[in-house]
Design a protein around this motif. Structure first.
Motif, PDB file in Angstrom:
ATOM      1  N   GLN A  53       0.846  -1.193   0.000  1.00 10.01           N
ATOM      2  CA  GLN A  53       0.000   0.000   0.000  1.00 10.01           C
ATOM      3  C   GLN A  53       0.881   1.242   0.000  1.00 10.01           C
ATOM      4  N   SER A  55       0.941   5.280   0.538  1.00 15.95           N
ATOM      5  CA  SER A  55       0.092   6.263   1.212  1.00 15.95           C
ATOM      6  C   SER A  55       0.850   7.553   1.469  1.00 15.95           C
ATOM      7  N   TYR A  58      -2.336   9.463   6.270  1.00 16.29           N
ATOM      8  CA  TYR A  58      -3.340   8.402   6.395  1.00 16.29           C
ATOM      9  C   TYR A  58      -4.138   8.211   5.114  1.00 16.29           C
ATOM     10  N   LYS A  59      -3.767   8.885   4.025  1.00 14.60           N
ATOM     11  CA  LYS A  59      -4.497   8.768   2.764  1.00 14.60           C
ATOM     12  C   LYS A  59      -3.885   7.669   1.896  1.00 14.60           C
ATOM     13  N   LYS A  60      -4.675   6.641   1.610  1.00 15.70           N
ATOM     14  CA  LYS A  60      -4.235   5.563   0.739  1.00 15.70           C
ATOM     15  C   LYS A  60      -4.230   6.054  -0.710  1.00 15.70           C
ATOM     16  N   VAL A  63      -2.551   0.664  -4.368  1.00 20.79           N
ATOM     17  CA  VAL A  63      -2.445  -0.657  -3.737  1.00 20.79           C
ATOM     18  C   VAL A  63      -2.143  -1.696  -4.814  1.00 20.79           C
ATOM     19  N   THR A  96       4.040   0.485   2.446  1.00 22.17           N
ATOM     20  CA  THR A  96       3.851  -0.488   3.517  1.00 22.17           C
ATOM     21  C   THR A  96       3.517  -1.850   2.929  1.00 22.17           C
ATOM     22  N   LYS A 110       7.892  -1.427   6.192  1.00 24.02           N
ATOM     23  CA  LYS A 110       7.565  -0.222   5.443  1.00 24.02           C
ATOM     24  C   LYS A 110       8.829   0.539   5.080  1.00 24.02           C
ATOM     25  N   THR A 219     -12.055   4.835   4.193  1.00 24.67           N
ATOM     26  CA  THR A 219     -12.448   3.524   3.693  1.00 24.67           C
ATOM     27  C   THR A 219     -13.958   3.486   3.481  1.00 24.67           C
ATOM     28  N   ASP A 236     -10.977  -3.871   6.873  1.00 22.30           N
ATOM     29  CA  ASP A 236      -9.954  -3.071   6.207  1.00 22.30           C
ATOM     30  C   ASP A 236      -8.981  -2.608   7.267  1.00 22.30           C
ATOM     31  N   VAL A 238      -6.091   0.624   7.942  1.00 24.47           N
ATOM     32  CA  VAL A 238      -5.560   1.909   7.477  1.00 24.47           C
ATOM     33  C   VAL A 238      -4.511   2.376   8.466  1.00 24.47           C
TER      34      VAL A 238
END
Length: 238
Positions: A53, A55, A58-60, A63, A96, A110, A219, A236, A238
């Motif tokens: 992932q 990012s 905290y914003k994905k 993926v 990550t 990560k 999410t 999920d 995060v």
């Protein structure tokens, strides 16, 4: 009384800006290539089912697909996203590696790559050593994260400066997202809802759940059609 040992409350207009507050002006396409990982650590008796992932805070952003039953996954994944905004030059993109489990994913390591390094170099292609989570045990409190070998990841990132995003490309204004150190993860387990209000003339709804931090979506569950008693069994991390 004035104490000369204390710093002034306000800086003088002639004072130079602090290096820690240097602003980085980002505006361009980030082409991300995630080739493979090697020597991933098993989280149990079985091999890993890893995915990566990407990012910002905290914003994905991106993926990879999950690769089953291996400690040496090869994705050859490529994608791109347009990022723009003025941020501190200490901000990073985080890659990550997760091990997909039945209910939740387990952390596998990560890498944090400074945005300034990407913007300055334009192209980065490198094998990175994965970093472990911080040790919380008393006996390990003085152990550095970098001392523990938990595998590597091969990455290539290209930065192409551009004033506006190309039509149809994923886009993010990074000024809207805090990029502070994350000291943990959020695990979501959204099971079901009951007795929802009717949402259409036929007396049913097409419900789904959106989870946000402040105003930012992090999410979303799938939509369950034509019911007031949806069952998602959605997980999920995060």
């Amino acid at each position: 009384l004035f104490n000369p040992s204390y710093p002034p409350l306000l800086s003088s207009p002639s004072s130079p800006p602090s290096p820690a507050m240097t602003v980085l002006n980002v505006g361009g396409i980030f082409k991300v290539s995630i080739d493979n990982c090697k020597d991933l650590v098993r989280k149990g008796s079985h091999k890993s089912d890893p995915y990566v992932q990407v990012s910002y805070g905290y914003k994905k952003l991106l993926v990879t697909p999950e690769i089953g039953n291996t400690q040496f996954p090869v994705w050859k994944f490529e994608d791109e996203i347009y990022l723009h905004g003025k941020v501190k030059d200490s901000q990073v993109l985080t890659f990550t590696v997760w091990d997909k489990e039945l209910l939740l994913s387990a952390f596998n390591g990560k890498v944090d790559i400074p945005l300034k390094h990407i913007v300055d170099e334009k192209t980065i292609e490198k094998t990175y050593k994965l970093e472990a989570e911080a040790h919380e045990d008393e006996e390990d409190k003085d152990k550095k994260k970098g001392d523990e070998y938990i595998g590597t990841i091969d990455l290539k990132i290209e930065y192409i400066p551009q004033e506006t995003a190309p039509a149809g490309m994923k886009e993010l204004n990074i000024e809207n997202y805090k990029n502070e150190p994350i000291h943990g993860v959020l695990d979501f387990d959204i099971k079901e809802a009951t007795k929802l209000m009717k949402g259409d003339k036929m007396g049913k709804s097409d419900p789904y759940v959106v989870c946000k931090i402040t105003k930012h979506k992090i999410t979303t569950t799938p939509v369950i059609g034509n019911t007031l008693y949806p069952v998602w069994k959605f997980t999920d991390r995060v």
